[in-house]
Design an enzyme around this catalytic site. Structure first.
Site, PDB file in Angstrom:
ATOM      1  CE  LYS A  84      -4.394  -1.632   1.742  1.00 22.20           C
ATOM      2  NZ  LYS A  84      -4.235  -3.091   1.764  1.00 22.20           N
ATOM      3  CD  GLU A 106     -10.888   4.525   0.122  1.00 18.90           C
ATOM      4  OE1 GLU A 106     -10.683   5.727  -0.173  1.00 18.90           O
ATOM      5  OE2 GLU A 106     -10.192   3.602  -0.317  1.00 18.90           O
ATOM      6  CB  SER A 367       0.116  -8.197  -1.294  1.00 20.81           C
ATOM      7  OG  SER A 367      -0.734  -9.052  -0.552  1.00 20.81           O
TER       8      SER A 367
HETATM    9  C1  LIG Z   1      -5.052  -4.065   1.151  1.00 14.33           C
HETATM   10  C2  LIG Z   1      -4.348  -5.338   0.887  1.00 14.33           C
HETATM   11  C3  LIG Z   1      -4.680  -6.186  -0.211  1.00 14.33           C
HETATM   12  C4  LIG Z   1      -5.838  -5.922  -1.120  1.00 14.33           C
HETATM   13  O1  LIG Z   1      -5.720  -4.820  -1.942  1.00 14.33           O
HETATM   14  P1  LIG Z   1      -5.419  -4.897  -3.512  1.00 14.33           P
HETATM   15  O2  LIG Z   1      -5.768  -3.560  -4.002  1.00 14.33           O
HETATM   16  O3  LIG Z   1      -6.296  -5.979  -4.097  1.00 14.33           O
HETATM   17  O4  LIG Z   1      -3.990  -5.239  -3.671  1.00 14.33           O
HETATM   18  C5  LIG Z   1      -3.918  -7.317  -0.413  1.00 14.33           C
HETATM   19  N1  LIG Z   1      -2.904  -7.650   0.417  1.00 14.33           N
HETATM   20  C6  LIG Z   1      -2.569  -6.891   1.471  1.00 14.33           C
HETATM   21  C7  LIG Z   1      -1.440  -7.315   2.340  1.00 14.33           C
HETATM   22  C8  LIG Z   1      -3.275  -5.716   1.741  1.00 14.33           C
HETATM   23  O5  LIG Z   1      -2.934  -4.965   2.810  1.00 14.33           O
END
Ligand SMILES: *Cc1c(COP(=O)(O)O)cnc(C)c1O
Length: 384
Positions: A84, A106, A367
């Site tokens: 993020k 948001e 992610s």
């Molecule tokens: C917020 C988040 C997501 C989901 O958001 P995308 O926009 O689909 O990438 C995925 N993995 C993590 C670790 C997150 O914090």
């Protein structure tokens, strides 16, 4: 100014008061983002503040178990614990360059609100985060984190007091305060220019990974895999490989095992509709959106994914809570890396592909890290 089209999807499906603000934002983005000054400053922040580049890691133990070479792109190592930060630094810097003094955002579980608060503090921008009352009560620690970094948290008491209501409140604020305010949207969703802008800021993931993979192995991976909530980490990984012979797989929230009445898989199971200013794939209103991971708990999805699905460029699959939790546990135990529950959906899909497909090399976007998910996990497994 042209709006980027994603086949039949995307667009700016917004009421009149939002047209001008979005047009201004699109113009500012197109002007500022291409300049050397912006790119140089953003690269410096990504390195010094966020911790880029992140490595790719060859998951040796999992690879041996599953009979395919599995590589992880380590976005979990970034400041804040997830991808993020790439987006909030990009949009925060853009807001600053465009002369804005205030950020609004948001947030659902609070992860994007916390990331926005980081960017606001770093760039000295006044920051206000809209959060549903229900979420404020459930996510005390994230509310505290945001306030600690100087952000104001606005409790939203309308509607269902959740994420969708927070989006509506933020959009209204944006329409009223466009002269000094930037609305920092948290994923590749919403009206143009957000889907393409957030994609561009997250594309650093795939650009790095592509180079790293080639350097490491001499070739491209057979497959790239990521979890999909709004879809930003997935598009961020995929974009650099879009013209390559690399198969794409998206893993959505597939609900609680057999309980298919509750899921968060608009690509695998939704219908075409308009939501939050974009035409995309949306979960039917009578289906209760559910995922064990808060970050995948969204009824819509980025329009570029809707296009990828329509043209067959990416295959999207619902991964159940149980499958994600099993992958969460297996990656922790096999490699000593505790993934976020969101990311565990991508890992679960990669393990399925390693077993069932011909792919010999699989690149998964990790992610985020799982520190935030310890309580949920501890409720699920008894390790004593
Ligand atoms: C917020 C988040 C997501 C989901 O958001 P995308 O926009 O689909 O990438 C995925 N993995 C993590 C670790 C997150 O914090």
């Amino acid at each position: 100014m042209t709006q980027e089209e994603f086949g039949d999807y995307g667009g700016r499906h917004v009421p009149e008061p939002l047209r001008e603000p979005l047009e201004q934002l699109a113009e500012a983005y197109d002007e500022v983002s291409e300049t050397d000054e912006f790119q140089t400053e953003l690269r410096a922040l990504l390195e010094e503040f966020a911790g880029r580049p992140t490595p790719i890691y060859h998951a040796r133990n999992l690879s041996e178990r599953y009979g395919a070479e599995i590589y992880l792109k380590r976005e979990d190592l970034l400041h804040g614990g997830a991808h993020k930060i790439n987006n909030v630094l990009g949009q925060g810097l853009l807001a600053k360059k465009a002369g804005r003094t205030r950020l609004i955002a948001e947030t659902g579980a609070g992860q994007h609100g916390v990331a926005t608060a980081m960017a606001g503090a770093l760039l000295d921008l006044e920051t206000e985060v809209y959060m549903g009352k229900k979420d404020v009560q459930r996510q005390e620690m994230n509310v505290f984190r945001m306030r600690l970094m100087g952000a104001e948290v606005n409790e939203v008491t309308r509607g269902g007091e959740g994420l969708a209501d927070a989006v509506d409140a933020a959009l209204e604020d944006f329409a009223e305060n466009v002269d000094d305010t930037h609305y920092l949207v948290g994923s590749v969703v919403g009206p143009d220019p957000f889907p393409r802008m957030v994609r561009d800021f997250q594309s650093v993931i795939g650009e790095e990974a592509r180079e790293q993979f080639i350097e490491r192995t001499g070739e491209l991976p057979d497959a790239a895999v990521a979890c999909v909530g709004g879809g930003s980490n997935a598009i961020g990984l995929f974009h650099a490989f879009r013209d390559d012979d690399v198969a794409f797989y998206g893993a959505e929230g597939g609900g609680k095992g057999a309980d298919t009445e509750k899921h968060a898989a608009p690509l695998a199971e939704g219908t075409d509709d308009v939501i939050h200013g974009m035409k995309t794939r949306v979960i039917d209103e009578d289906v209760e959106v559910h995922s064990v991971s808060a970050g995948l708990d969204y009824p819509g999805v980025g329009p570029e994914h809707a296009m990828y699905r329509a043209v067959g460029r990416c295959e999207y699959t619902g991964i159940t809570d149980d499958e994600a939790l099993a992958a969460f546990r297996e990656l922790s135990e096999a490699e000593g890396i505790v993934p976020a529950l969101e990311s565990s959906h991508g890992v679960a899909r990669a393990l399925q592909l390693a077993e069932e497909s011909d792919h010999e090399t699989i690149l998964v976007n990790l992610s985020g890290r799982g520190d935030k998910d310890m309580e949920t996990a501890a409720e699920q497994f008894d390790l004593s």
